[in-house]
Motif scaffolding. Structure first.
Motif, PDB file in Angstrom:
ATOM      1  N   GLY A  18       0.797  -1.216   0.000  1.00  0.00           N
ATOM      2  CA  GLY A  18       0.000   0.000   0.000  1.00  0.00           C
ATOM      3  C   GLY A  18       0.834   1.272   0.000  1.00  0.00           C
ATOM      4  O   GLY A  18       2.005   1.280   0.382  1.00  0.00           O
ATOM      5  N   THR A  19       0.207   2.365  -0.404  1.00  0.00           N
ATOM      6  CA  THR A  19       0.876   3.661  -0.475  1.00  0.00           C
ATOM      7  C   THR A  19       1.344   4.135   0.896  1.00  0.00           C
ATOM      8  O   THR A  19       2.456   4.652   1.044  1.00  0.00           O
ATOM      9  CB  THR A  19      -0.066   4.717  -1.084  1.00  0.00           C
ATOM     10  OG1 THR A  19      -0.486   4.289  -2.381  1.00  0.00           O
ATOM     11  CG2 THR A  19       0.626   6.067  -1.183  1.00  0.00           C
ATOM     12  N   VAL A  20       0.505   3.953   1.905  1.00  0.00           N
ATOM     13  CA  VAL A  20       0.851   4.398   3.255  1.00  0.00           C
ATOM     14  C   VAL A  20       2.055   3.625   3.783  1.00  0.00           C
ATOM     15  O   VAL A  20       2.925   4.187   4.446  1.00  0.00           O
ATOM     16  CB  VAL A  20      -0.359   4.248   4.203  1.00  0.00           C
ATOM     17  CG1 VAL A  20       0.055   4.445   5.655  1.00  0.00           C
ATOM     18  CG2 VAL A  20      -1.447   5.255   3.833  1.00  0.00           C
ATOM     19  N   GLU A  46       7.744   3.798   5.298  1.00  0.00           N
ATOM     20  CA  GLU A  46       9.106   3.281   5.194  1.00  0.00           C
ATOM     21  C   GLU A  46      10.104   4.414   4.982  1.00  0.00           C
ATOM     22  O   GLU A  46      11.215   4.388   5.535  1.00  0.00           O
ATOM     23  CB  GLU A  46       9.187   2.265   4.057  1.00  0.00           C
ATOM     24  CG  GLU A  46       8.481   0.959   4.381  1.00  0.00           C
ATOM     25  CD  GLU A  46       8.599  -0.069   3.271  1.00  0.00           C
ATOM     26  OE1 GLU A  46       8.326  -1.259   3.541  1.00  0.00           O
ATOM     27  OE2 GLU A  46       8.957   0.310   2.142  1.00  0.00           O
ATOM     28  N   GLY A  47       9.714   5.405   4.200  1.00  0.00           N
ATOM     29  CA  GLY A  47      10.586   6.547   3.983  1.00  0.00           C
ATOM     30  C   GLY A  47      10.758   7.385   5.238  1.00  0.00           C
ATOM     31  O   GLY A  47      11.840   7.930   5.487  1.00  0.00           O
ATOM     32  N   ILE A  48       9.715   7.463   6.047  1.00  0.00           N
ATOM     33  CA  ILE A  48       9.774   8.242   7.290  1.00  0.00           C
ATOM     34  C   ILE A  48      10.663   7.548   8.323  1.00  0.00           C
ATOM     35  O   ILE A  48      11.523   8.171   8.945  1.00  0.00           O
ATOM     36  CB  ILE A  48       8.355   8.449   7.866  1.00  0.00           C
ATOM     37  CG1 ILE A  48       7.535   9.349   6.937  1.00  0.00           C
ATOM     38  CG2 ILE A  48       8.422   9.036   9.272  1.00  0.00           C
ATOM     39  CD1 ILE A  48       6.078   9.440   7.312  1.00  0.00           C
ATOM     40  N   GLU A  49      10.462   6.227   8.492  1.00  0.00           N
ATOM     41  CA  GLU A  49      11.212   5.493   9.517  1.00  0.00           C
ATOM     42  C   GLU A  49      12.662   5.266   9.097  1.00  0.00           C
ATOM     43  O   GLU A  49      13.579   5.397   9.903  1.00  0.00           O
ATOM     44  CB  GLU A  49      10.534   4.152   9.800  1.00  0.00           C
ATOM     45  CG  GLU A  49       9.179   4.288  10.483  1.00  0.00           C
ATOM     46  CD  GLU A  49       8.578   2.935  10.817  1.00  0.00           C
ATOM     47  OE1 GLU A  49       9.208   1.903  10.493  1.00  0.00           O
ATOM     48  OE2 GLU A  49       7.483   2.902  11.413  1.00  0.00           O
ATOM     49  N   ASP A  50      12.857   4.881   7.859  1.00  0.00           N
ATOM     50  CA  ASP A  50      14.199   4.644   7.327  1.00  0.00           C
ATOM     51  C   ASP A  50      15.017   3.723   8.245  1.00  0.00           C
ATOM     52  O   ASP A  50      16.103   4.071   8.722  1.00  0.00           O
ATOM     53  CB  ASP A  50      14.927   5.976   7.138  1.00  0.00           C
ATOM     54  CG  ASP A  50      16.240   5.816   6.348  1.00  0.00           C
ATOM     55  OD1 ASP A  50      16.344   4.840   5.582  1.00  0.00           O
ATOM     56  OD2 ASP A  50      17.139   6.662   6.521  1.00  0.00           O
ATOM     57  N   VAL A  51      14.462   2.525   8.517  1.00  0.00           N
ATOM     58  CA  VAL A  51      15.145   1.537   9.349  1.00  0.00           C
ATOM     59  C   VAL A  51      15.415   0.289   8.517  1.00  0.00           C
ATOM     60  O   VAL A  51      14.825   0.073   7.454  1.00  0.00           O
ATOM     61  CB  VAL A  51      14.309   1.175  10.595  1.00  0.00           C
ATOM     62  CG1 VAL A  51      14.181   2.382  11.507  1.00  0.00           C
ATOM     63  CG2 VAL A  51      12.929   0.651  10.200  1.00  0.00           C
ATOM     64  N   ALA A  52      16.313  -0.553   9.025  1.00  0.00           N
ATOM     65  CA  ALA A  52      16.724  -1.742   8.272  1.00  0.00           C
ATOM     66  C   ALA A  52      15.564  -2.681   8.004  1.00  0.00           C
ATOM     67  O   ALA A  52      15.409  -3.191   6.891  1.00  0.00           O
ATOM     68  CB  ALA A  52      17.845  -2.457   9.020  1.00  0.00           C
ATOM     69  N   MET A  53      14.741  -2.924   9.030  1.00  0.00           N
ATOM     70  CA  MET A  53      13.597  -3.822   8.866  1.00  0.00           C
ATOM     71  C   MET A  53      12.382  -2.989   8.489  1.00  0.00           C
ATOM     72  O   MET A  53      11.698  -2.418   9.347  1.00  0.00           O
ATOM     73  CB  MET A  53      13.332  -4.627  10.131  1.00  0.00           C
ATOM     74  CG  MET A  53      12.372  -5.789   9.929  1.00  0.00           C
ATOM     75  SD  MET A  53      12.224  -6.799  11.433  1.00  0.00           S
ATOM     76  CE  MET A  53      11.208  -8.139  10.800  1.00  0.00           C
ATOM     77  N   LEU A  78       4.125   7.574  17.546  1.00  0.00           N
ATOM     78  CA  LEU A  78       4.710   8.906  17.419  1.00  0.00           C
ATOM     79  C   LEU A  78       5.150   9.156  15.984  1.00  0.00           C
ATOM     80  O   LEU A  78       5.387   8.218  15.216  1.00  0.00           O
ATOM     81  CB  LEU A  78       5.885   9.044  18.381  1.00  0.00           C
ATOM     82  CG  LEU A  78       5.543   8.833  19.868  1.00  0.00           C
ATOM     83  CD1 LEU A  78       6.766   9.042  20.731  1.00  0.00           C
ATOM     84  CD2 LEU A  78       4.409   9.748  20.322  1.00  0.00           C
ATOM     85  N   ALA A  79       5.305  10.417  15.643  1.00  0.00           N
ATOM     86  CA  ALA A  79       5.456  10.840  14.250  1.00  0.00           C
ATOM     87  C   ALA A  79       6.499  10.069  13.457  1.00  0.00           C
ATOM     88  O   ALA A  79       6.224   9.561  12.362  1.00  0.00           O
ATOM     89  CB  ALA A  79       5.766  12.334  14.200  1.00  0.00           C
ATOM     90  N   THR A  80       7.697   9.960  13.988  1.00  0.00           N
ATOM     91  CA  THR A  80       8.776   9.332  13.212  1.00  0.00           C
ATOM     92  C   THR A  80       9.314   8.073  13.864  1.00  0.00           C
ATOM     93  O   THR A  80      10.320   7.524  13.413  1.00  0.00           O
ATOM     94  CB  THR A  80       9.946  10.320  13.027  1.00  0.00           C
ATOM     95  OG1 THR A  80      10.453  10.697  14.321  1.00  0.00           O
ATOM     96  CG2 THR A  80       9.492  11.565  12.288  1.00  0.00           C
TER      97      THR A  80
END
Length: 248
Positions: free
Chosen positions: A135-137, A142-149, A202-204
């Protein structure tokens, strides 16, 4: 003090404070001494501290809707895995796992698939509402969190675990509707009959870095009911995890 035959100065000496301090205790009903001073004063006067300063007891006790908050945690990861296990084991009618990914459950709760099978076999309704990994969300998050998993990887972990369980009567799994994905990813609701674990994201932050509330139903219009209704509303519009296939 009159019954105990003590003057303000004599009581002050017993407690270890000044005479003026005791006089302020008498004059100001809103003034509450430190816990140690309350204990020493009550011992000197031969009465319960709650009789002398009932407001201290009322302030310590939860009232109204606050009674529904069993405990709060600054991070989801601070909630012991034993709490999750006990809540799942104790449920008899309704288990609702409304995390966008819920991937952590499989490591938190030993033998979770077997537990869920037994619950479902005894008539407990078991539901998983997860996000669409395509999905788009999900992509935006994924771009906001930017974590390995990544979020999609965490969702697919849950999908794989559910697939391994095979068809299980009483167990349902769906994606939240595309229109509800933002609401879903911002708030996780896990319900265990009349108790719930709720995480406002939380936001990020990833889920385990967000706060968590442990709630227990006390009435029909409390916090538990409001979160439960939110979860049911998302479920009512959820969609099948089966994707249409195209040929030719």
């Amino acid at each position: 003090m009159a019954s105990a035959g003590l003057s303000p100065r004599q009581l002050a000496l017993r407690v270890g404070v000044s005479g003026k301090t005791v006089e302020r205790w008498v004059a100001d009903e809103e003034l509450i001494p430190h816990a140690r001073n309350r204990e020493d004063a009550s011992a000197a006067l031969g009465v319960e501290a709650a009789m002398l300063w009932p407001k201290a007891v009322r302030d310590r006790l939860k009232t109204g809707s606050d009674q529904e908050i069993v405990r709060s945690y600054p991070y989801r990861s601070a909630c012991p895995s034993t709490v999750w296990g006990e809540l799942i084991s104790g449920a008899t009618d309704d288990l609702f796992f409304g995390g966008y990914t819920s991937y952590f459950l499989w490591s938190h709760v030993p033998a979770l698939p077997d537990v869920l099978r037994r619950k479902a076999a005894k008539g407990c309704r078991v539901r998983f509402l997860i996000g669409d990994p395509e999905g788009t969300v999900t992509t935006q998050r994924e771009g906001i969190e930017d974590v390995a998993m990544a979020v999609s990887t965490r969702v697919r972990t849950t999908m794989e675990q559910l697939a391994r369980m095979g068809p299980t009567e009483g167990l349902e799994a769906r994606f939240s509707a595309p229109a509800d994905a933002t609401n879903h990813i911002s708030l996780s609701v896990f319900r265990f009959d009349d108790e719930a674990l709720v995480t406002p994201h939380l936001a990020t932050r990833v889920g385990h870095d967000s706060p968590l509330l442990h709630l227990r139903r006390r009435g029909e219009q409390g916090m538990f009911q409001r979160f439960a209704e939110h979860a049911e509303e998302l479920w009512s519009r959820s969609v099948s995890m089966e994707r249409p296939t195209h040929s030719g």
